[in-house]
Design a protein around this motif. Structure first.
Motif, PDB file in Angstrom:
ATOM      1  N   LYS A 214       0.833  -1.206   0.000  1.00 52.53           N
ATOM      2  CA  LYS A 214       0.000   0.000   0.000  1.00 52.53           C
ATOM      3  C   LYS A 214       0.869   1.258   0.000  1.00 52.53           C
ATOM      4  CE  LYS A 214      -3.970  -1.998   2.455  1.00 52.53           C
ATOM      5  NZ  LYS A 214      -4.807  -1.913   3.691  1.00 52.53           N
ATOM      6  N   PHE A 215       1.978   1.199   0.740  1.00 51.09           N
ATOM      7  CA  PHE A 215       2.862   2.365   0.845  1.00 51.09           C
ATOM      8  C   PHE A 215       3.626   2.635  -0.457  1.00 51.09           C
ATOM      9  CE2 PHE A 215       3.500   1.418   5.672  1.00 51.09           C
ATOM     10  CZ  PHE A 215       2.196   1.822   5.918  1.00 51.09           C
ATOM     11  N   PHE A 216       4.158   1.564  -1.061  1.00 48.51           N
ATOM     12  CA  PHE A 216       5.086   1.736  -2.181  1.00 48.51           C
ATOM     13  C   PHE A 216       4.590   1.164  -3.512  1.00 48.51           C
ATOM     14  CE2 PHE A 216       7.673   1.526   1.744  1.00 48.51           C
ATOM     15  CZ  PHE A 216       8.215   2.804   1.709  1.00 48.51           C
ATOM     16  N   GLY A 217       3.443   0.517  -3.491  1.00 48.58           N
ATOM     17  CA  GLY A 217       2.831   0.043  -4.729  1.00 48.58           C
ATOM     18  C   GLY A 217       3.683  -0.916  -5.537  1.00 48.58           C
ATOM     19  N   ALA A 218       3.792  -0.628  -6.836  1.00 45.60           N
ATOM     20  CA  ALA A 218       4.502  -1.509  -7.765  1.00 45.60           C
ATOM     21  C   ALA A 218       5.983  -1.643  -7.424  1.00 45.60           C
ATOM     22  CB  ALA A 218       4.341  -0.993  -9.188  1.00 45.60           C
ATOM     23  N   ASP A 219       6.561  -0.615  -6.818  1.00 46.87           N
ATOM     24  CA  ASP A 219       7.983  -0.681  -6.458  1.00 46.87           C
ATOM     25  C   ASP A 219       8.234  -1.835  -5.490  1.00 46.87           C
ATOM     26  OD1 ASP A 219       8.625   1.458  -8.033  1.00 46.87           O
ATOM     27  OD2 ASP A 219       8.544   2.933  -6.411  1.00 46.87           O
ATOM     28  N   TYR A 220       7.340  -1.972  -4.513  1.00 43.75           N
ATOM     29  CA  TYR A 220       7.546  -3.060  -3.553  1.00 43.75           C
ATOM     30  C   TYR A 220       7.189  -4.410  -4.163  1.00 43.75           C
ATOM     31  CZ  TYR A 220       8.123  -5.630   0.698  1.00 43.75           C
ATOM     32  OH  TYR A 220       8.594  -6.543   1.619  1.00 43.75           O
ATOM     33  N   THR A 221       6.161  -4.440  -4.990  1.00 44.09           N
ATOM     34  CA  THR A 221       5.773  -5.693  -5.645  1.00 44.09           C
ATOM     35  C   THR A 221       6.919  -6.229  -6.499  1.00 44.09           C
ATOM     36  OG1 THR A 221       3.462  -4.969  -5.716  1.00 44.09           O
ATOM     37  CG2 THR A 221       4.088  -6.787  -7.152  1.00 44.09           C
ATOM     38  N   THR A 222       7.581  -5.342  -7.226  1.00 46.82           N
ATOM     39  CA  THR A 222       8.722  -5.738  -8.052  1.00 46.82           C
ATOM     40  C   THR A 222       9.877  -6.216  -7.188  1.00 46.82           C
ATOM     41  OG1 THR A 222       8.112  -4.122  -9.748  1.00 46.82           O
ATOM     42  CG2 THR A 222      10.371  -4.954  -9.787  1.00 46.82           C
ATOM     43  N   TYR A 223      10.145  -5.480  -6.130  1.00 52.77           N
ATOM     44  CA  TYR A 223      11.215  -5.846  -5.192  1.00 52.77           C
ATOM     45  C   TYR A 223      10.938  -7.215  -4.581  1.00 52.77           C
ATOM     46  CZ  TYR A 223      13.932  -5.636  -0.816  1.00 52.77           C
ATOM     47  OH  TYR A 223      14.771  -5.913   0.244  1.00 52.77           O
ATOM     48  N   LYS A 224       9.700  -7.437  -4.189  1.00 48.21           N
ATOM     49  CA  LYS A 224       9.309  -8.704  -3.573  1.00 48.21           C
ATOM     50  C   LYS A 224       9.480  -9.877  -4.529  1.00 48.21           C
ATOM     51  CE  LYS A 224       5.347 -11.001  -1.402  1.00 48.21           C
ATOM     52  NZ  LYS A 224       3.910 -10.878  -1.022  1.00 48.21           N
ATOM     53  N   SER A 225       9.221  -9.649  -5.799  1.00 50.02           N
ATOM     54  CA  SER A 225       9.317 -10.728  -6.789  1.00 50.02           C
ATOM     55  C   SER A 225      10.762 -11.110  -7.100  1.00 50.02           C
ATOM     56  CB  SER A 225       8.611 -10.311  -8.082  1.00 50.02           C
ATOM     57  OG  SER A 225       9.298  -9.236  -8.711  1.00 50.02           O
ATOM     58  N   LYS A 226      11.693 -10.215  -6.797  1.00 48.76           N
ATOM     59  CA  LYS A 226      13.095 -10.454  -7.138  1.00 48.76           C
ATOM     60  C   LYS A 226      13.955 -10.894  -5.953  1.00 48.76           C
ATOM     61  CE  LYS A 226      13.213  -7.101 -10.954  1.00 48.76           C
ATOM     62  NZ  LYS A 226      13.863  -5.863 -11.460  1.00 48.76           N
ATOM     63  N   VAL A 227      13.558 -10.506  -4.740  1.00 40.32           N
ATOM     64  CA  VAL A 227      14.401 -10.750  -3.562  1.00 40.32           C
ATOM     65  C   VAL A 227      13.673 -11.656  -2.566  1.00 40.32           C
ATOM     66  CG1 VAL A 227      15.653  -9.648  -1.666  1.00 40.32           C
ATOM     67  CG2 VAL A 227      15.452  -8.482  -3.872  1.00 40.32           C
ATOM     68  N   PRO A 228      14.321 -12.714  -2.085  1.00 45.75           N
ATOM     69  CA  PRO A 228      13.675 -13.628  -1.131  1.00 45.75           C
ATOM     70  C   PRO A 228      13.454 -12.966   0.228  1.00 45.75           C
ATOM     71  CG  PRO A 228      15.990 -14.171  -1.359  1.00 45.75           C
ATOM     72  CD  PRO A 228      15.698 -13.143  -2.415  1.00 45.75           C
ATOM     73  N   SER A 229      12.533 -13.533   0.995  1.00 42.23           N
ATOM     74  CA  SER A 229      12.202 -12.949   2.296  1.00 42.23           C
ATOM     75  C   SER A 229      13.324 -13.132   3.316  1.00 42.23           C
ATOM     76  CB  SER A 229      10.918 -13.578   2.841  1.00 42.23           C
ATOM     77  OG  SER A 229      11.137 -14.939   3.192  1.00 42.23           O
ATOM     78  N   GLY A 230      14.022 -14.263   3.223  1.00 42.38           N
ATOM     79  CA  GLY A 230      15.064 -14.552   4.204  1.00 42.38           C
ATOM     80  C   GLY A 230      14.595 -15.508   5.287  1.00 42.38           C
ATOM     81  N   ILE A 231      13.305 -15.868   5.252  1.00 46.91           N
ATOM     82  CA  ILE A 231      12.733 -16.783   6.237  1.00 46.91           C
ATOM     83  C   ILE A 231      12.420 -18.120   5.566  1.00 46.91           C
ATOM     84  CG2 ILE A 231      10.802 -17.176   7.820  1.00 46.91           C
ATOM     85  CD1 ILE A 231      12.748 -14.993   8.714  1.00 46.91           C
ATOM     86  N   LEU A 232      12.709 -19.202   6.253  1.00 48.90           N
ATOM     87  CA  LEU A 232      12.484 -20.540   5.715  1.00 48.90           C
ATOM     88  C   LEU A 232      11.049 -20.727   5.222  1.00 48.90           C
ATOM     89  CD1 LEU A 232      14.313 -22.731   8.407  1.00 48.90           C
ATOM     90  CD2 LEU A 232      15.042 -22.358   6.048  1.00 48.90           C
TER      91      LEU A 232
END
Length: 235
Positions: A214-232
């Motif tokens: 909600k805060f960052f829109g497509a920027d965060y969606t793109t970031y999320k699709s490229k970088v793993p969360s770091g949690i198993l």
């Protein structure tokens, strides 16, 4: 990068929150615990003493890193001593298992035990370093509490350690917490910690990321699709 530099400048120029006597006292006690635990460990080679240092250093560092890099959000809760009843029960369980193994050792071969504990020590050091680095790098964009509204100084940090995992502070805490139990020579609580922390952070991240989208829109969606969360088991 320009936004990242601007954010750091805002953090540097932010007005420091006044320290209370209680905060100074707690910081001093925790700092004393770090040194006392280390001294007693090297004197008696008792893992429990260094474990005490790990805990004290973690909670003290949470406060001081916030004070230096994110001063406008500095408060008593920055020590994270109010992590919840379950947090302290978990560590108490670790102590109980540790004492149980004094009379019922799981590792008969001391060499194997020492190697196992070394893995735990490495996990604690790496976890502490990465979490501290993540908090410092995000500066004012880092918060111990999930924000329902976007703050003016909140920017999306995607470089540095955040270029490798989306939630380095969570991943680092995961590694640190499990590492403390391995350092104690425990075999049950490390598994229990993995299960509990995986469930906790999965739920927390899903809620937090719904807000970040909600805060960052497509920027965060793109970031999320490229970088793993770091949690198993959480993409």
């Amino acid at each position: 990068m320009a936004e990242r530099l601007k954010e750091f400048q805002l953090s540097e120029t932010a007005e420091q929150q006044p320290l209370s006597v209680t905060q100074i006292w707690v910081a001093s006690v925790l700092g004393g615990g770090v040194f006392a635990g280390a001294i007693l460990f090297f004197d008696r080679l008792e893992p429990l003493f260094l474990y005490m240092s790990f805990l004290c250093f973690f909670h003290d560092s949470e406060y001081f890193v916030t004070a230096i890099f994110n001063p406008t959000r500095l408060e008593m809760s920055s020590f994270l001593l109010n992590n919840g009843f379950q947090y302290w029960i978990a560590h108490l369980s670790g102590l109980v298992e540790c004492y149980f193994h004094r009379t019922h050792p799981f590792f008969v071969d001391k060499t194997v035990l020492y190697a196992y504990q070394f893995v735990g020590l490495a996990a604690v050091v790496i976890g502490q370093y990465v979490r501290t680095k993540a908090m410092a790098y995000a500066a004012s964009s880092f918060s111990h509490k999930i924000a329902d509204k976007k703050a003016e100084d909140h920017v999306l940090v995607t470089d540095g350690v955040y270029a490798y995992v989306r939630h380095p502070s969570y991943a680092a805490f995961f590694v640190w917490a499990v590492g403390t139990q391995i350092w104690l020579g425990n075999v049950i609580t490390p598994i229990a910690f993995c299960i509990v922390l995986q469930r906790f952070f999965t739920a927390r991240i899903r809620h937090e990321e719904s807000l970040l989208i909600k805060f960052f829109g497509a920027d965060y969606t793109t970031y999320k699709s490229k970088v793993p969360s770091g949690i198993l088991f959480l993409p």
